[in-house]
Design a protein around this motif. Structure first.
Motif, PDB file in Angstrom:
ATOM      1  N   PRO A  75      34.131  52.040  62.495  1.00 15.68           N
ATOM      2  CA  PRO A  75      34.147  53.435  62.034  1.00 15.68           C
ATOM      3  C   PRO A  75      35.346  54.187  62.605  1.00 15.68           C
ATOM      4  CG  PRO A  75      31.922  52.789  62.622  1.00 15.68           C
ATOM      5  CD  PRO A  75      32.817  51.670  63.062  1.00 15.68           C
ATOM      6  N   ILE A  76      36.087  54.840  61.729  1.00 12.47           N
ATOM      7  CA  ILE A  76      37.278  55.567  62.155  1.00 12.47           C
ATOM      8  C   ILE A  76      36.894  56.801  62.969  1.00 12.47           C
ATOM      9  CG2 ILE A  76      37.488  57.078  60.136  1.00 12.47           C
ATOM     10  CD1 ILE A  76      40.480  55.215  61.570  1.00 12.47           C
ATOM     11  N   THR A  77      35.674  57.315  62.731  1.00 17.03           N
ATOM     12  CA  THR A  77      35.113  58.420  63.504  1.00 17.03           C
ATOM     13  C   THR A  77      34.011  57.866  64.395  1.00 17.03           C
ATOM     14  OG1 THR A  77      35.575  60.021  61.744  1.00 17.03           O
ATOM     15  CG2 THR A  77      33.905  60.633  63.361  1.00 17.03           C
ATOM     16  N   PRO A  78      34.022  58.155  65.692  1.00 16.92           N
ATOM     17  CA  PRO A  78      32.977  57.611  66.576  1.00 16.92           C
ATOM     18  C   PRO A  78      31.579  57.877  66.038  1.00 16.92           C
ATOM     19  CG  PRO A  78      34.696  58.701  67.857  1.00 16.92           C
ATOM     20  CD  PRO A  78      34.993  58.990  66.421  1.00 16.92           C
ATOM     21  N   VAL A  79      30.737  56.863  66.132  1.00 15.29           N
ATOM     22  CA  VAL A  79      29.369  56.975  65.629  1.00 15.29           C
ATOM     23  C   VAL A  79      28.520  57.711  66.663  1.00 15.29           C
ATOM     24  CG1 VAL A  79      27.344  55.686  64.848  1.00 15.29           C
ATOM     25  CG2 VAL A  79      29.655  54.852  64.313  1.00 15.29           C
ATOM     26  N   CYS A  80      27.794  58.700  66.219  1.00 19.24           N
ATOM     27  CA  CYS A  80      26.981  59.493  67.136  1.00 19.24           C
ATOM     28  C   CYS A  80      25.804  58.654  67.657  1.00 19.24           C
ATOM     29  CB  CYS A  80      26.479  60.757  66.446  1.00 19.24           C
ATOM     30  SG  CYS A  80      25.227  60.491  65.170  1.00 19.24           S
ATOM     31  N   PHE A 187      35.198  54.940  57.092  1.00 19.55           N
ATOM     32  CA  PHE A 187      36.563  55.431  56.905  1.00 19.55           C
ATOM     33  C   PHE A 187      36.643  56.953  56.758  1.00 19.55           C
ATOM     34  CE2 PHE A 187      36.522  51.046  55.342  1.00 19.55           C
ATOM     35  CZ  PHE A 187      37.585  50.509  56.050  1.00 19.55           C
ATOM     36  N   GLY A 188      35.543  57.651  57.006  1.00 15.31           N
ATOM     37  CA  GLY A 188      35.547  59.093  56.824  1.00 15.31           C
ATOM     38  C   GLY A 188      35.142  59.843  58.072  1.00 15.31           C
ATOM     39  N   ARG A 189      34.859  61.126  57.892  1.00 17.43           N
ATOM     40  CA  ARG A 189      34.470  62.009  58.986  1.00 17.43           C
ATOM     41  C   ARG A 189      33.143  62.678  58.650  1.00 17.43           C
ATOM     42  NH1 ARG A 189      40.220  64.981  60.714  1.00 17.43           N
ATOM     43  NH2 ARG A 189      40.960  63.305  62.078  1.00 17.43           N
ATOM     44  N   GLY A 190      32.117  61.874  58.504  1.00 20.88           N
ATOM     45  CA  GLY A 190      30.814  62.403  58.181  1.00 20.88           C
ATOM     46  C   GLY A 190      30.213  63.177  59.348  1.00 20.88           C
ATOM     47  N   SER A 191      29.362  64.125  59.030  1.00 23.48           N
ATOM     48  CA  SER A 191      28.649  64.871  60.067  1.00 23.48           C
ATOM     49  C   SER A 191      27.636  63.951  60.749  1.00 23.48           C
ATOM     50  CB  SER A 191      27.925  66.064  59.447  1.00 23.48           C
ATOM     51  OG  SER A 191      26.882  65.610  58.583  1.00 23.48           O
ATOM     52  N   GLU A 192      27.066  64.413  61.852  1.00 23.41           N
ATOM     53  CA  GLU A 192      26.067  63.595  62.544  1.00 23.41           C
ATOM     54  C   GLU A 192      24.879  63.300  61.631  1.00 23.41           C
ATOM     55  OE1 GLU A 192      24.750  64.653  66.372  1.00 23.41           O
ATOM     56  OE2 GLU A 192      26.747  64.698  67.282  1.00 23.41           O
ATOM     57  N   ASN A 193      24.434  64.293  60.893  1.00 23.02           N
ATOM     58  CA  ASN A 193      23.306  64.062  59.993  1.00 23.02           C
ATOM     59  C   ASN A 193      23.665  63.064  58.901  1.00 23.02           C
ATOM     60  OD1 ASN A 193      21.596  65.787  61.385  1.00 23.02           O
ATOM     61  ND2 ASN A 193      22.056  67.563  60.089  1.00 23.02           N
ATOM     62  N   GLN A 194      24.889  63.154  58.382  1.00 21.06           N
ATOM     63  CA  GLN A 194      25.330  62.182  57.389  1.00 21.06           C
ATOM     64  C   GLN A 194      25.381  60.780  57.993  1.00 21.06           C
ATOM     65  OE1 GLN A 194      29.038  64.223  56.224  1.00 21.06           O
ATOM     66  NE2 GLN A 194      28.307  64.175  54.115  1.00 21.06           N
ATOM     67  N   ASP A 394      44.692  68.927  30.933  1.00 22.63           N
ATOM     68  CA  ASP A 394      44.089  69.716  32.015  1.00 22.63           C
ATOM     69  C   ASP A 394      43.176  68.883  32.906  1.00 22.63           C
ATOM     70  OD1 ASP A 394      45.351  72.020  30.978  1.00 22.63           O
ATOM     71  OD2 ASP A 394      43.700  72.296  29.550  1.00 22.63           O
ATOM     72  N   GLN A 395      43.693  67.747  33.370  1.00 23.33           N
ATOM     73  CA  GLN A 395      42.926  66.914  34.290  1.00 23.33           C
ATOM     74  C   GLN A 395      42.744  67.627  35.624  1.00 23.33           C
ATOM     75  OE1 GLN A 395      41.655  63.770  33.899  1.00 23.33           O
ATOM     76  NE2 GLN A 395      42.353  63.499  31.777  1.00 23.33           N
ATOM     77  N   GLN A 396      41.553  67.540  36.170  1.00 18.57           N
ATOM     78  CA  GLN A 396      41.262  68.049  37.507  1.00 18.57           C
ATOM     79  C   GLN A 396      40.753  66.872  38.343  1.00 18.57           C
ATOM     80  OE1 GLN A 396      41.856  71.222  38.533  1.00 18.57           O
ATOM     81  NE2 GLN A 396      42.681  71.700  36.498  1.00 18.57           N
ATOM     82  N   LEU A 397      41.681  66.129  38.922  1.00 16.63           N
ATOM     83  CA  LEU A 397      41.307  64.914  39.640  1.00 16.63           C
ATOM     84  C   LEU A 397      40.782  65.255  41.028  1.00 16.63           C
ATOM     85  CD1 LEU A 397      44.263  62.511  38.755  1.00 16.63           C
ATOM     86  CD2 LEU A 397      42.087  62.821  37.561  1.00 16.63           C
ATOM     87  N   SER A 398      39.781  64.514  41.455  1.00 15.68           N
ATOM     88  CA  SER A 398      39.276  64.635  42.823  1.00 15.68           C
ATOM     89  C   SER A 398      39.169  63.239  43.417  1.00 15.68           C
ATOM     90  CB  SER A 398      37.915  65.333  42.850  1.00 15.68           C
ATOM     91  OG  SER A 398      36.924  64.545  42.211  1.00 15.68           O
ATOM     92  N   PHE A 399      39.266  63.173  44.754  1.00 12.53           N
ATOM     93  CA  PHE A 399      39.276  61.897  45.449  1.00 12.53           C
ATOM     94  C   PHE A 399      38.261  61.934  46.592  1.00 12.53           C
ATOM     95  CE2 PHE A 399      43.271  62.324  43.327  1.00 12.53           C
ATOM     96  CZ  PHE A 399      43.592  61.040  42.909  1.00 12.53           C
ATOM     97  N   PRO A 400      37.697  60.783  46.942  1.00 13.13           N
ATOM     98  CA  PRO A 400      36.718  60.747  48.051  1.00 13.13           C
ATOM     99  C   PRO A 400      37.334  61.234  49.358  1.00 13.13           C
ATOM    100  CG  PRO A 400      36.657  58.709  46.780  1.00 13.13           C
ATOM    101  CD  PRO A 400      37.858  59.474  46.308  1.00 13.13           C
ATOM    102  N   ALA A 401      36.492  61.779  50.226  1.00 12.60           N
ATOM    103  CA  ALA A 401      36.957  62.362  51.489  1.00 12.60           C
ATOM    104  C   ALA A 401      36.973  61.332  52.601  1.00 12.60           C
ATOM    105  CB  ALA A 401      36.079  63.548  51.864  1.00 12.60           C
ATOM    106  N   TYR A 402      37.522  60.141  52.315  1.00 16.44           N
ATOM    107  CA  TYR A 402      37.730  59.143  53.353  1.00 16.44           C
ATOM    108  C   TYR A 402      39.053  58.443  53.092  1.00 16.44           C
ATOM    109  CZ  TYR A 402      35.122  56.593  49.680  1.00 16.44           C
ATOM    110  OH  TYR A 402      34.665  56.099  48.482  1.00 16.44           O
ATOM    111  N   ILE A 403      39.573  57.799  54.121  1.00 15.01           N
ATOM    112  CA  ILE A 403      40.882  57.170  54.017  1.00 15.01           C
ATOM    113  C   ILE A 403      40.741  55.719  53.570  1.00 15.01           C
ATOM    114  CG2 ILE A 403      41.817  58.681  55.795  1.00 15.01           C
ATOM    115  CD1 ILE A 403      41.718  56.294  57.734  1.00 15.01           C
ATOM    116  N   ALA A 404      41.869  55.112  53.302  1.00 10.82           N
ATOM    117  CA  ALA A 404      41.991  53.679  52.972  1.00 10.82           C
ATOM    118  C   ALA A 404      41.627  53.390  51.521  1.00 10.82           C
ATOM    119  CB  ALA A 404      41.192  52.799  53.927  1.00 10.82           C
TER     120      ALA A 404
END
Length: 420
Positions: A75-80, A187-194, A394-404
């Motif tokens: 995990p790129i973010t330390p696991v709680c 690969f992301g920065r999830g909250s502790e609850n997530q 009029d594309q409105q692209l969005s991407f997941p909030a994690y890397i890689a």
């Protein structure tokens, strides 16, 4: 790149934040800047050393004496603590095997995986893939507009890997939804609850893959899951139950997300320059190299990780032993020292296949031949069935909030519907 015991001289790029929305949406301007100004630097906020040049990234993949893959899936973010407890108490027992394994253990596991995931098994999937694509076009692409992710690229790769593994089709929604959560965990920065929620899901899914491995060991079938648990190494020994379950777990998590991204990137890049789609329609033999250029230009996995085993020097920057490295695959694929005019999307590029999007060396992506096959078949069939396909305005692209792992969550397309 050499071993070094000299004093460490950090080179910083203070604007490095791969989680920033604008970076996730379009990392290429940052990649170009790092290639030119900061080919090697230390990112203190992440505690990672970042490499961007092609030769440096390539060497880190190939040299298993100097570099370890042990942190590839950490995990790129330390696991709680609560999430750690959820994994432990839930019986999650994944072990380093392929992506995060080092020799000699990795060598043995990879040899068995290669014997199970044979060219014959991949080639035999072509008719199945083509049949699913044709069915999806008939069922979902008939009224002149669609989200190509929802209609095709999200589900198809999962159905393919499920077919290979022998998993029921009805489990696709569960696995796909869980896959994105697990990528956020690693690969992301999830909250502790997530983190806790995802950890609980990972533990439950671990038991799913353990049960699959047990079932195939007791009642083998003609599928990859059976082969991976029953194939023997040269000493006549199979993988352990944990190793086999780990491989199945990894494939069910990430063995389809990368292909979903590859296909979605393909529709975006082939259609945004209309002449490229028209060239492919006129000559489908261009598709294989066009897919390689797509992998270079818009890698589904645009960064990966390694750890140094010994102190090293990279371009006069000293990096200590046990340092975490972030390998910017997307930047390496744009290195002007290797790829002429790297900003140009050129489906006839002679060295497009030199990209590093599948890695290289003993960790070369196990599913690369299957991904290439899926991409070829998908684009062949869509060109044949929907040659008027185009991007909706009029594309409105969005991407997941994690890397890689990177790919648009949706992509709207249009075509000339046939009345009748």
């Amino acid at each position: 790149m050499t071993a070094a015991d000299d004093q460490i001289l950090p080179t910083s790029a203070p604007d490095f934040n791969p989680f920033a929305p604008d970076f996730l949406a379009d990392p290429n301007p940052w990649f170009d800047r790092y290639l030119e100004l900061h080919p090697v630097f230390y990112a203190p906020e992440m505690d990672y050393w970042v490499l961007s040049r092609y030769q440096d990234v390539r060497a880190a993949f190939r040299d298993t004496v100097t570099y370890s893959a042990s942190n590839a899936l950490a995990p790129i973010t330390p696991v709680c603590p609560r999430a750690q407890a959820a994994l432990r108490d839930g019986g999650f027992r994944s072990v380093p095997t392929l992506s995060n394994g080092d020799p000699p253990g990795h060598t043995r596991a990879r040899r068995i995986a290669n014997l199970a995931f044979t060219p014959r098994r991949v080639a035999e999937m072509e008719d199945f893939i083509r049949g699913v694509v044709v069915a999806f076009v008939d069922e979902r692409l008939h009224d002149g507009h669609a989200d190509i992710v929802r209609a095709l690229t999200w589900e198809l790769p999962a159905l393919v890997i499920f077919k290979i593994l022998g998993v029921p089709d009805e489990d696709v929604p569960r696995v796909k939804a869980g896959s994105e959560n697990r990528l956020l965990f690693m690969f992301g920065r999830g909250s502790e609850n997530q983190q806790v929620e995802i950890a609980e899901g990972m533990a439950a899914f671990w038991h799913y893959t353990e049960a699959l491995a047990t079932s195939r060991r007791e009642q083998p079938r003609d599928d990859f899951a059976s082969d991976i648990v029953n194939t023997l190494d040269p000493q006549g020994q199979p993988l352990s139950h944990q190793q086999a379950s780990t491989i199945l777990f990894t494939l069910l998590v990430a063995g389809h997300e990368t292909t979903t991204n590859l296909l979605t990137h393909g529709f975006r890049r082939f259609l945004e320059q209309r002449t490229i789609w028209e060239e492919l329609c006129a000559d489908v033999s261009l598709i294989p190299n066009a897919v390689e250029e797509l992998l270079r230009f818009d890698s589904s996995v645009n960064m990966w990780r390694r750890k140094t085993k010994v102190p090293i020097r990279v371009r006069d920057v000293h990096i200590p032993a046990e340092a975490n490295l972030l390998l910017l695959i997307g930047a390496a694929n744009r290195d002007p020292e290797v790829f002429e005019n790297p900003d140009r999307f050129d489906i006839r590029r002679a060295n497009a296949r030199d990209h590093l999007s599948f890695g290289i060396g003993n960790h070369l992506c196990l599913g690369a031949p299957l991904a290439r096959l899926e991409a070829r078949v998908v684009f062949e069939e869509l060109i044949r069935r929907l040659p008027s396909l185009r991007l909706a305005p009029d594309q409105q692209l969005s991407f997941p909030a994690y890397i890689a792992f990177r790919g648009p969550r949706g992509l709207l397309v249009e075509w000339d519907a046939v009345a009748g």
